[in-house]
Design a protein around this motif. Structure first.
Motif, PDB file in Angstrom:
ATOM      1  N   LEU A  60       0.846  -1.184   0.000  1.00 53.79           N
ATOM      2  CA  LEU A  60       0.000   0.000   0.000  1.00 53.79           C
ATOM      3  C   LEU A  60       0.886   1.240   0.000  1.00 53.79           C
ATOM      4  CD1 LEU A  60      -2.708  -0.944   2.683  1.00 53.79           C
ATOM      5  CD2 LEU A  60      -2.790  -1.303   0.207  1.00 53.79           C
ATOM      6  N   THR A  61       0.583   2.172  -0.892  1.00 53.77           N
ATOM      7  CA  THR A  61       1.325   3.429  -0.952  1.00 53.77           C
ATOM      8  C   THR A  61       0.352   4.580  -0.736  1.00 53.77           C
ATOM      9  OG1 THR A  61       2.906   2.477  -2.524  1.00 53.77           O
ATOM     10  CG2 THR A  61       2.851   4.880  -2.323  1.00 53.77           C
ATOM     11  N   LEU A  62       0.572   5.310   0.344  1.00 53.06           N
ATOM     12  CA  LEU A  62      -0.245   6.481   0.653  1.00 53.06           C
ATOM     13  C   LEU A  62       0.471   7.727   0.150  1.00 53.06           C
ATOM     14  CD1 LEU A  62      -2.631   7.923   2.110  1.00 53.06           C
ATOM     15  CD2 LEU A  62      -1.172   7.993   4.148  1.00 53.06           C
ATOM     16  N   ALA A  90      -1.005  -2.123   8.966  1.00 53.15           N
ATOM     17  CA  ALA A  90       0.320  -2.722   8.749  1.00 53.15           C
ATOM     18  C   ALA A  90       0.803  -3.447   9.997  1.00 53.15           C
ATOM     19  CB  ALA A  90       1.316  -1.646   8.327  1.00 53.15           C
ATOM     20  N   ARG A  91       0.587  -2.841  11.176  1.00 51.78           N
ATOM     21  CA  ARG A  91       1.008  -3.485  12.430  1.00 51.78           C
ATOM     22  C   ARG A  91       0.226  -4.777  12.671  1.00 51.78           C
ATOM     23  NH1 ARG A  91       2.587   1.777  14.510  1.00 51.78           N
ATOM     24  NH2 ARG A  91       0.425   2.472  14.591  1.00 51.78           N
ATOM     25  N   ALA A  92      -1.083  -4.745  12.349  1.00 50.95           N
ATOM     26  CA  ALA A  92      -1.926  -5.908  12.630  1.00 50.95           C
ATOM     27  C   ALA A  92      -1.717  -7.043  11.634  1.00 50.95           C
ATOM     28  CB  ALA A  92      -3.400  -5.489  12.612  1.00 50.95           C
ATOM     29  N   ILE A 101       4.641   5.627   2.796  1.00 51.21           N
ATOM     30  CA  ILE A 101       4.008   6.943   2.822  1.00 51.21           C
ATOM     31  C   ILE A 101       4.892   7.916   2.051  1.00 51.21           C
ATOM     32  CG2 ILE A 101       3.172   8.827   4.282  1.00 51.21           C
ATOM     33  CD1 ILE A 101       2.715   6.764   6.495  1.00 51.21           C
ATOM     34  N   VAL A 102       4.318   8.563   1.048  1.00 51.77           N
ATOM     35  CA  VAL A 102       5.057   9.462   0.165  1.00 51.77           C
ATOM     36  C   VAL A 102       4.433  10.847   0.238  1.00 51.77           C
ATOM     37  CG1 VAL A 102       5.747   9.916  -2.214  1.00 51.77           C
ATOM     38  CG2 VAL A 102       5.669   7.560  -1.378  1.00 51.77           C
ATOM     39  N   GLY A 137      -2.978   0.332  -3.980  1.00 54.15           N
ATOM     40  CA  GLY A 137      -2.662  -0.997  -3.466  1.00 54.15           C
ATOM     41  C   GLY A 137      -2.298  -1.925  -4.606  1.00 54.15           C
ATOM     42  N   VAL A 138      -1.250  -2.724  -4.422  1.00 48.44           N
ATOM     43  CA  VAL A 138      -0.783  -3.672  -5.435  1.00 48.44           C
ATOM     44  C   VAL A 138      -0.539  -5.013  -4.761  1.00 48.44           C
ATOM     45  CG1 VAL A 138       0.958  -4.185  -7.185  1.00 48.44           C
ATOM     46  CG2 VAL A 138       0.310  -1.806  -6.734  1.00 48.44           C
TER      47      VAL A 138
END
Length: 525
Positions: A60-62, A90-92, A101-102, A137-138
Motif C-alpha cells: 500500500l502506498t499512501l 500494517a502493524r496488525a 508513505i510518500v 494498493g498492489v
C-alpha cells in the motif's frame, strides 16, 4: 555531609531508573493507547482478521501532502487519521501489508509517480499547489486497487474502504455475480412503430457499470444449480422461476450464500407487465416473493409505500403545467437512509417507482431485519389498485391518509433462515441425487432486499445527452450506487460486512455554526 551523600545517591538512583525504564521499553513491542471517543484509531476485530488474510504480501502506498496539510485544521486531522489507520493495518498484518508513505512535493518525481498511479490532486493555497491524499494498493500478481482521493464525506467509512481494498487485493480472481431476471436488462428486441421492423434496445446502464467491476453472468429463470464460484446472486423481478431454479436458489442460500433480491409489487418498467395492463389483465409479481416469505421476509401483497414528505415532483400536461407531488414515487433523502451501513451510509438521493413494504413474517425467530431505506412517518400503505395509467398525482393526494409510521422499502436480513424445501427434489436424468438442503441456513447467509425493481431502470436515475456525437450521462439520483454498493458488500468477506461506520474525527463546531447561522438570519432580517 550526610545530606550531600543522600542527594548524590538519590541522583544516581534516578539516573539508573531512567535508563532502566528506557531499556525495558525498548525490549517491549510498540504499545499505543487510544483514548479517543469511540476508539477511532483502534481497528475492529474484523479489520484485524482482514489485515492478516492475504496469502501474499500487499503493498500500500499512501500519497499524502503532509507539508501542505499543516495548519489547515480538519484537513490535517483527516490526513493524520488516514495515515495512522493505515499504520494500524500494517502493524496488525504481521508483515503481510507493507505500507509506504510518500509526500509528493510540487514538481518532484514523487508527484509524477502519484499522477501516473491515478492519484488526483486538489489545488490548495494561494500558490496553486496540488494537495494529494490517495492510496494505491498492489498485490503479488500486479492486481491494483485505487482510492484516487479520500473524500472527507466518507470519513465514517474509512475503515470499511481500506478493508474493502485489502479484501479485493487478497482475492485471486474477479468477483462473480449471477443475474436472474425477467426484465430486459441486457437489451432486447422491440418492434419499431415506424418501420414495423425489429430493432435492438440498449441494456440497463447500471448493468454495464457493474460489468466493469464484476463478472456478471445471466442464469435465466430455468436452471438446475447456482455455479460453485458465484460470490452473490442478483435477483431482479423474475416472474417465472422454475421449480428447479427455486430449489437451486434455496440450496445456495442454505449453504451460506448471499443475495440481492429486488422484488416489486408494481413493476412499472416491465414491458410484459405494461402489455398485460393494456389488455386489462393483472401483471405477475416477481416469483421469488414466495421464496422470500418462506425464508421469513415478506413484501406485503397488493400495497405500495406512498410518502408525502419524499414525494417526487412531476409535471404532467405539458411544460407550462405546474409540478405535482407524486406520492407513489418517493425520492428518498437525508433521514431515509441507514447511515451506519456501508450500502446506504453515503447515499444522498434515491428515487423509486411504487416500491413495496418489507417486514418479517409473523412468528419468525433467529433472523435479524435491519432497514436500510425507510419512508418518513408521513407515509401510508397504498393499494396497488389505486395506481392509474397514466398516473394521476392529484387523485392519489386526495385519498392519501398518513399512517404515522415509517415503512421499510429496503433491508438487510441475516440469520437462521428456514429452508423453503424439506426434500432434495427430483434428480435430473443421468445425475447423482442431490443432498437434502440444511434445515436452517449456514453461517454467512445474507439477503439484501429492495422492494422495487424500477430503481435499476435508467429513467429513474440518469439522463443521457449528446454532445458532439458523444453520450454524456447526467446523474439524477444514487440508484446505481445503491445497487453497486449492495453487490460490492455482499461479494466481500464476512469480516468486511461486519465493518460498520465509525465516529468522525473532523467534527465541526456545531454550537459556533448555530450561533453564526442565527446572526446571519438576524442580519438579513
Amino acid at each position: 555531609m550526610r545530606t550531600t551523600i543522600s542527594i548524590m545517591i538519590a541522583g544516581v538512583l534516578l539516573v539508573l531508573l531512567f535508563f532502566g525504564i528506557n531499556l525495558a521499553a525498548s525490549a517491549l513491542p510498540a504499545m499505543r493507547i487510544d483514548a479517543t471517543q469511540g476508539r477511532i484509531y483502534t481497528l475492529t476485530d474484523a479489520s484485524r482478521r482482514i489485515a492478516q488474510s492475504p496469502a501474499e504480501p500487499i503493498n500500500l502506498t499512501l500519497y499524502y501532502s503532509e507539508r501542505l496539510a499543516r495548519g489547515r485544521g480538519q484537513i490535517a486531522i483527516f490526513g493524520q487519521r488516514i495515515r495512522e489507520t493505515l499504520q494500524e493495518y500494517a502493524r496488525a498484518s504481521d508483515g503481510k501489508i507493507v505500507l509506504t508513505i510518500v509526500d509528493p512535493e510540487p514538481f518532484s518525481d514523487e508527484e509524477d509517480a502519484a499522477t501516473a498511479a491515478g492519484i488526483e490532486g486538489v489545488t490548495i493555497g494561494e500558490a496553486g499547489e496540488k494537495f494529494y491524499l490517495g492510496l494505491v494498493g498492489v498485490n503479488a500478481t500486479n492486481g491494483r486497487e485505487l482510492i484516487p482521493f479520500f473524500d472527507m464525506s466518507r470519513e465514517r467509512f474509512l475503515e470499511h474502504d481500506i478493508s474493502r481494498m485489502i479484501v479485493s487485493l487478497a482475492q485471486a480472481r474477479k468477483r462473480s455475480v449471477a443475474l436472474v431476471t425477467s426484465l430486459p436488462m441486457e437489451g432486447s428486441f422491440e418492434l419499431d412503430p415506424r418501420t414495423q421492423q425489429p430493432r435492438q434496445t440498449a441494456g440497463y446502464r447500471v448493468l454495464e457499470e457493474l460489468q466493469d467491476q464484476f463478472e456478471v453472468r445471466s442464469l435465466g429463470q430455468d436452471f438446475e444449480d447456482v455455479p460453485a464460484n458465484v460470490d452473490a446472486v442478483w435477483l431482479v423481478h423474475p416472474t417465472a422461476l422454475s421449480e428447479s431454479a427455486q430449489r437451486a436458489l434455496n440450496r445456495y442460500l442454505m449453504n451460506g450464500g448471499r443475495m440481492l433480491a429486488m422484488v416489486d409489487p408494481n413493476c412499472e418498467t416491465d414491458p410484459v407487465a405494461a402489455r398485460t395492463r393494456q389488455m386489462g389483465g393483472t401483471p405477475k409479481v416477481a416469483s421469488q416473493t414466495d421464496l422470500l416469505e418462506k425464508w421469513g421476509v415478506v413484501m406485503k401483497p397488493g400495497v405500495i409505500a406512498a410518502d408525502k414528505t419524499y414525494a417526487t415532483r412531476i409535471a404532467l400536461g405539458g411544460p407550462d403545467a405546474p409540478p405535482l407531488s407524486y406520492v407513489a414515487w418517493p425520492t428518498f433523502v437525508d433521514d431515509a437512509f441507514n447511515t451506519q451501513d456501508a450500502v446506504t451510509g453515503v447515499l444522498t438521493r434515491v428515487t423509486m417507482a411504487s416500491p413495496g413494504v418489507l417486514t418479517l413474517r409473523a412468528g419468525v425467530s433467529g433472523i435479524e431485519f435491519e432497514p436500510l431505506i425507510q419512508t418518513s412517518t408521513d407515509a401510508m400503505e397504498l393499494s396497488v389498485d389505486a395506481m392509474a395509467s397514466p398516473p394521476d398525482p392529484g387523485a392519489l393526494l386526495s385519498i392519501f391518509k398518513s399512517g404515522g409510521e415509517r415503512l421499510a422499502v429496503a433491508a438487510r436480513v441475516s440469520g437462521a433462515f428456514t429452508s423453503a424445501f424439506s426434500d432434495a427434489g427430483p434428480t435430473p436424468e443421468g445425475q447423482e441425487p442431490r443432498p437434502v438442503p440444511p434445515t436452517t441456513a449456514r453461517e454467512g447467509a445474507m439477503l439484501i432486499v429492495i422492494a422495487d425493481a424500477d430503481v435499476a431502470a435508467d429513467g429513474l436515475w440518469m439522463q443521457e445527452q449528446r454532445m458532439g456525437g458523444l453520450p454524456i450521462i447526467r446523474k439524477l439520483a444514487d440508484n446505481a450506487d445503491l445497487i453497486a454498493n449492495a453487490i460490492d458488500n455482499l461479494t466481500g468477506s464476512s469480516d468486511l460486512i461486519q465493518v460498520r461506520a465509525r465516529r468522525e474525527v473532523a467534527r465541526p463546531f456545531t454550537l459556533v455554526e448555530e450561533m453564526r447561522k442565527r446572526a446571519d438570519e438576524q442580519y438579513l432580517a
